[in-house]
Design a protein around this motif. Structure first.
Motif, PDB file in Angstrom:
ATOM      1  N   ALA A 160       0.479 -12.013  -0.178  1.00 42.21           N
ATOM      2  CA  ALA A 160      -0.597 -10.719   0.041  1.00 42.21           C
ATOM      3  C   ALA A 160       0.119  -9.731  -0.520  1.00 42.21           C
ATOM      4  CB  ALA A 160      -1.031 -10.779   1.401  1.00 42.21           C
ATOM      5  N   GLY A 166       8.581  -3.590   9.934  1.00 40.39           N
ATOM      6  CA  GLY A 166       8.153  -4.064   8.714  1.00 40.39           C
ATOM      7  C   GLY A 166       7.195  -4.793  10.245  1.00 40.39           C
ATOM      8  N   SER A 167       5.921  -4.894   9.874  1.00 40.23           N
ATOM      9  CA  SER A 167       5.332  -6.103  10.834  1.00 40.23           C
ATOM     10  C   SER A 167       5.400  -6.857  11.593  1.00 40.23           C
ATOM     11  CB  SER A 167       3.456  -5.557  10.839  1.00 40.23           C
ATOM     12  OG  SER A 167       3.214  -4.581   9.703  1.00 40.23           O
ATOM     13  N   ILE A 168       5.743  -7.603  10.649  1.00 32.53           N
ATOM     14  CA  ILE A 168       5.853  -9.055  11.329  1.00 32.53           C
ATOM     15  C   ILE A 168       7.548  -8.788  12.738  1.00 32.53           C
ATOM     16  CG2 ILE A 168       7.074 -11.660  11.087  1.00 32.53           C
ATOM     17  CD1 ILE A 168       3.568 -11.273  11.573  1.00 32.53           C
ATOM     18  N   MET A 221       6.480  -7.446  15.923  1.00 36.79           N
ATOM     19  CA  MET A 221       5.995  -8.461  17.179  1.00 36.79           C
ATOM     20  C   MET A 221       6.241  -9.943  17.157  1.00 36.79           C
ATOM     21  SD  MET A 221       1.445  -8.989  14.685  1.00 36.79           S
ATOM     22  CE  MET A 221       2.173  -8.019  13.053  1.00 36.79           C
ATOM     23  N   TYR A 280      -3.550 -15.624   9.764  1.00 33.04           N
ATOM     24  CA  TYR A 280      -2.355 -14.996   8.141  1.00 33.04           C
ATOM     25  C   TYR A 280      -1.372 -16.394   9.189  1.00 33.04           C
ATOM     26  CZ  TYR A 280       1.777 -12.239   7.609  1.00 33.04           C
ATOM     27  OH  TYR A 280       3.140 -12.210   7.243  1.00 33.04           O
ATOM     28  N   PHE A 320       2.127 -16.122  10.869  1.00 32.75           N
ATOM     29  CA  PHE A 320       2.215 -15.744  13.732  1.00 32.75           C
ATOM     30  C   PHE A 320       2.057 -16.762  13.740  1.00 32.75           C
ATOM     31  CE2 PHE A 320      -1.855 -13.025  13.071  1.00 32.75           C
ATOM     32  CZ  PHE A 320      -0.699 -11.437  12.861  1.00 32.75           C
ATOM     33  N   CYS A 329      -6.284 -10.143  14.713  1.00 30.83           N
ATOM     34  CA  CYS A 329      -6.115  -9.721  13.353  1.00 30.83           C
ATOM     35  C   CYS A 329      -7.032  -8.499  12.784  1.00 30.83           C
ATOM     36  CB  CYS A 329      -5.782 -11.086  12.474  1.00 30.83           C
ATOM     37  SG  CYS A 329      -5.473 -10.807  11.056  1.00 30.83           S
ATOM     38  N   ASN A 352      -7.324 -11.186   8.570  1.00 34.46           N
ATOM     39  CA  ASN A 352      -6.328 -12.430   6.659  1.00 34.46           C
ATOM     40  C   ASN A 352      -6.631 -14.114   7.243  1.00 34.46           C
ATOM     41  OD1 ASN A 352      -4.712 -13.566   5.434  1.00 34.46           O
ATOM     42  ND2 ASN A 352      -2.995 -12.749   6.000  1.00 34.46           N
ATOM     43  N   ASP A 374      -2.797  -5.912  15.306  1.00 32.88           N
ATOM     44  CA  ASP A 374      -2.066  -6.264  14.058  1.00 32.88           C
ATOM     45  C   ASP A 374      -3.554  -5.761  13.288  1.00 32.88           C
ATOM     46  OD1 ASP A 374      -1.468  -6.891  11.780  1.00 32.88           O
ATOM     47  OD2 ASP A 374      -0.600  -8.920  11.637  1.00 32.88           O
ATOM     48  N   ILE A 424      -3.287  -4.134   9.649  1.00 35.44           N
ATOM     49  CA  ILE A 424      -2.397  -3.449   8.678  1.00 35.44           C
ATOM     50  C   ILE A 424      -3.065  -3.578   7.504  1.00 35.44           C
ATOM     51  CG2 ILE A 424      -1.835  -6.260   8.298  1.00 35.44           C
ATOM     52  CD1 ILE A 424       1.241  -5.695   6.910  1.00 35.44           C
ATOM     53  N   HIS A 425      -4.117  -4.461   7.540  1.00 35.21           N
ATOM     54  CA  HIS A 425      -5.130  -4.239   6.262  1.00 35.21           C
ATOM     55  C   HIS A 425      -6.531  -3.385   6.738  1.00 35.21           C
ATOM     56  CE1 HIS A 425      -3.751  -8.026   4.402  1.00 35.21           C
ATOM     57  NE2 HIS A 425      -3.927  -8.092   5.477  1.00 35.21           N
ATOM     58  N   SER A 477       1.040  -0.281   8.774  1.00 32.27           N
ATOM     59  CA  SER A 477       1.982  -0.240   7.976  1.00 32.27           C
ATOM     60  C   SER A 477       1.328  -0.007   6.834  1.00 32.27           C
ATOM     61  CB  SER A 477       2.934  -1.634   7.751  1.00 32.27           C
ATOM     62  OG  SER A 477       3.691  -2.041   6.965  1.00 32.27           O
ATOM     63  N   SER A 500       2.195  -1.037   4.103  1.00 34.17           N
ATOM     64  CA  SER A 500       3.019  -2.030   3.494  1.00 34.17           C
ATOM     65  C   SER A 500       2.310  -3.128   2.602  1.00 34.17           C
ATOM     66  CB  SER A 500       3.721  -3.286   4.066  1.00 34.17           C
ATOM     67  OG  SER A 500       3.048  -4.171   5.046  1.00 34.17           O
ATOM     68  N   LYS A 501       0.691  -3.657   3.192  1.00 37.61           N
ATOM     69  CA  LYS A 501      -0.444  -3.778   2.615  1.00 37.61           C
ATOM     70  C   LYS A 501      -1.192  -2.563   2.022  1.00 37.61           C
ATOM     71  CE  LYS A 501       0.625  -7.140   3.966  1.00 37.61           C
ATOM     72  NZ  LYS A 501       0.244  -8.137   3.291  1.00 37.61           N
ATOM     73  N   ALA A 545       5.423  -3.856   1.178  1.00 35.78           N
ATOM     74  CA  ALA A 545       5.574  -4.393   1.491  1.00 35.78           C
ATOM     75  C   ALA A 545       7.395  -4.602   1.272  1.00 35.78           C
ATOM     76  CB  ALA A 545       5.176  -5.747   1.470  1.00 35.78           C
TER      77      ALA A 545
HETATM   78  C1  LIG Z   1      -1.848  -9.661   8.654  1.00 36.40           C
HETATM   79  C2  LIG Z   1      -0.864  -9.505   8.569  1.00 36.40           C
HETATM   80  N1  LIG Z   1       0.303  -9.577   9.779  1.00 36.40           N
HETATM   81  C3  LIG Z   1       1.655  -8.568   8.594  1.00 36.40           C
HETATM   82  C4  LIG Z   1       1.956  -8.964   7.396  1.00 36.40           C
HETATM   83  C5  LIG Z   1       3.101  -9.058   7.469  1.00 36.40           C
HETATM   84  O1  LIG Z   1       3.931  -7.300   7.250  1.00 36.40           O
HETATM   85  P1  LIG Z   1       5.193  -6.775   6.971  1.00 36.40           P
HETATM   86  O2  LIG Z   1       5.134  -7.194   5.841  1.00 36.40           O
HETATM   87  O3  LIG Z   1       4.798  -6.075   7.837  1.00 36.40           O
HETATM   88  O4  LIG Z   1       5.877  -7.742   8.447  1.00 36.40           O
HETATM   89  C6  LIG Z   1       0.646  -9.651   6.627  1.00 36.40           C
HETATM   90  C7  LIG Z   1       1.158 -10.218   5.630  1.00 36.40           C
HETATM   91  O5  LIG Z   1       0.407 -10.972   4.819  1.00 36.40           O
HETATM   92  C8  LIG Z   1      -0.531  -9.479   7.794  1.00 36.40           C
HETATM   93  O6  LIG Z   1      -1.217 -10.407   6.381  1.00 36.40           O
END
Ligand SMILES: Cc1ncc(COP(=O)(O)O)c(C=O)c1O
Length: 396
Positions: free
Chosen positions: A39, A99-101, A104, A125, A128, A175, A179, A207, A209-210, A238, A240-241, A246
């Motif tokens: 993504a 970075g979100s992941i 988290m 997603y 996770f 989420c 996603n 989360d 992010i979208h 973020s 990033s999306k 990203a």
């Molecule tokens: C719901 C969700 N959270 C987190 C991420 C990843 O985020 P990051 O690149 O900031 O770690 C994605 C990437 O596809 C995502 O779809």
């Protein structure tokens, strides 16, 4: 801004792209693979971001950088949250990460123990599961989404209540938007979910992010807009999306609950960020970033409409979601009567299109499903769809 700018095909091969440079090699005369899997987007970032990054490059020094010395960083996010979502955020309520992941993961590690339950709503997603189960050895508890007749999904509040009532389950990762199913949760759904978690004192990582990727007429509600000050809510977001950044590694959490915020800060490794992340976010959350994003959403909306129309005309038995948000489409190929392995083979090897397998996002029931990322030039997305349709037709 004209959304035609997104028609430009930029060859990402040879840039160590996680999506394009991990594809199998093709021999002379064979068609190249098309990657609509990971993504991220195949669009150039808005000019406001690339020129901000160019200025960082021109400085020739990329040393340790702290956003604490640059108030515009937090102010840009505060402005964006107010402008787009009418959410007032104070500077001290923002916690910064890379970075979100990554953020988290630190939160899950810091707020639960090995073997504790992390509640998810599958299909969701796949990273996770990979991060919390395979790497951190937490137990995934899925309060599965309910699939409705019109191939949309809703929350199963009974399953969520049951999961939250178990004291082994400490954290719920929401989420929002979702996603891969593309739902934008309505206020009444979020309030009901929030009330369940509040009653059982389950920590919510929302989360979001979208949150910027919305179909026309859709409105995203940040969970913090509904939460009470003492609710256990960590809202992660973020650039990033939304802005295709990203690889720059920039994320933030907004936490209104002061005690929780101090606890989160204590489990994050560092407050330093990349100078590229600093300037990219300031540039993105601006008037120019907003105009670009509006044009992007219009373009993605048209991509989604055309993909859905093509499948409806050529393979009406295949179900395709009509997402409210995100640039993701969730396909159910099961009505073709083929097995998961056959579906995978036709899409990935015969059509030579890389999507992500349903099982990645839904180990308990994702056979026969595929996720498509539609944030590529329309010509690329439509060619991929035509190839998939041809592969299935020729296999009949
Ligand atoms: C719901 C969700 N959270 C987190 C991420 C990843 O985020 P990051 O690149 O900031 O770690 C994605 C990437 O596809 C995502 O779809």
């Amino acid at each position: 801004m004209h959304s035609k700018i997104f028609d430009e095909v930029i060859d990402r091969r040879g840039t160590a792209s996680a999506k394009w440079d991990t594809l199998p090699q093709t021999k002379e005369g064979e068609p190249a693979y098309i990657a609509l899997s990971t993504a991220d987007m195949d669009f150039a970032v808005p000019e406001v971001i690339s020129s901000a990054l160019q200025k960082v490059v021109d400085r020739r020094i990329y040393g340790y950088t702290t956003e604490e010395a640059e108030p515009r960083f937090r102010d840009s996010l505060r402005w964006w949250m107010k402008e787009r979502f009418d959410l007032e955020v104070e500077a001290e309520e923002i916690v910064v990460g890379d970075g979100s992941i990554g953020m988290m993961n630190c939160i899950v590690e810091g707020f639960s123990n090995v073997g504790d339950g992390i509640i998810l709503q599958r299909p969701v997603y796949g990273t996770f599961t990979k991060a919390f189960q395979n790497q951190l050895h937490r137990n995934i508890v899925s309060a599965r989404l309910i699939r409705e007749d019109a191939f949309t999904y809703s929350m199963d509040f009974e399953a969520l209540e049951k999961a939250c009532a178990d004291p082994c389950n400490k954290i719920f990762v929401l989420c929002s938007p979702h996603n891969p199913v593309g739902r934008i949760w309505r206020e009444d759904e979020l309030l009901k979910m929030l009330e369940i978690c509040r009653r059982h004192r389950v920590l919510i990582i929302s989360d979001e992010i979208h949150c910027d990727l919305l179909r026309p007429g859709q409105k995203h509600t940040p969970l913090l807009a509904l939460a009470r000050p003492d609710d256990l809510v960590i809202q992660v977001g973020s650039i990033s999306k939304s802005f295709n950044c990203a690889g720059i590694k920039c994320a933030s959490a907004i936490i209104f609950n002061e005690r929780l915020r101090e606890q989160v800060k204590a489990v994050l490794p560092s407050t330093l960020i990349s100078p590229f992340a600093l300037e990219a976010q300031i540039a993105a959350y601006s008037d120019a970033g907003r105009d670009w994003l509006d044009a992007l959403n219009a373009y993605i909306d048209e991509n989604i409409k055309q993909v859905r129309a093509l499948f409806a005309a050529e393979m009406p038995e295949v179900q395709v979601t009509d997402p409210e948000g995100t640039y993701l489409l969730w396909f159910d190929f099961n009505p073709t009567g083929l097995s998961d392995a056959e579906i995978h083979h036709l899409v990935h090897e015969v059509a030579r299109v890389r999507l992500t397998d349903g099982l990645m996002h839904d180990p308990d029931g994702g056979e026969g499903f595929q996720r498509m990322t539609t944030s590529s030039p329309r010509s690329v997305v439509l060619e991929a769809c035509e190839r998939i349709i041809k592969a299935f037709k020729e296999a009949r």
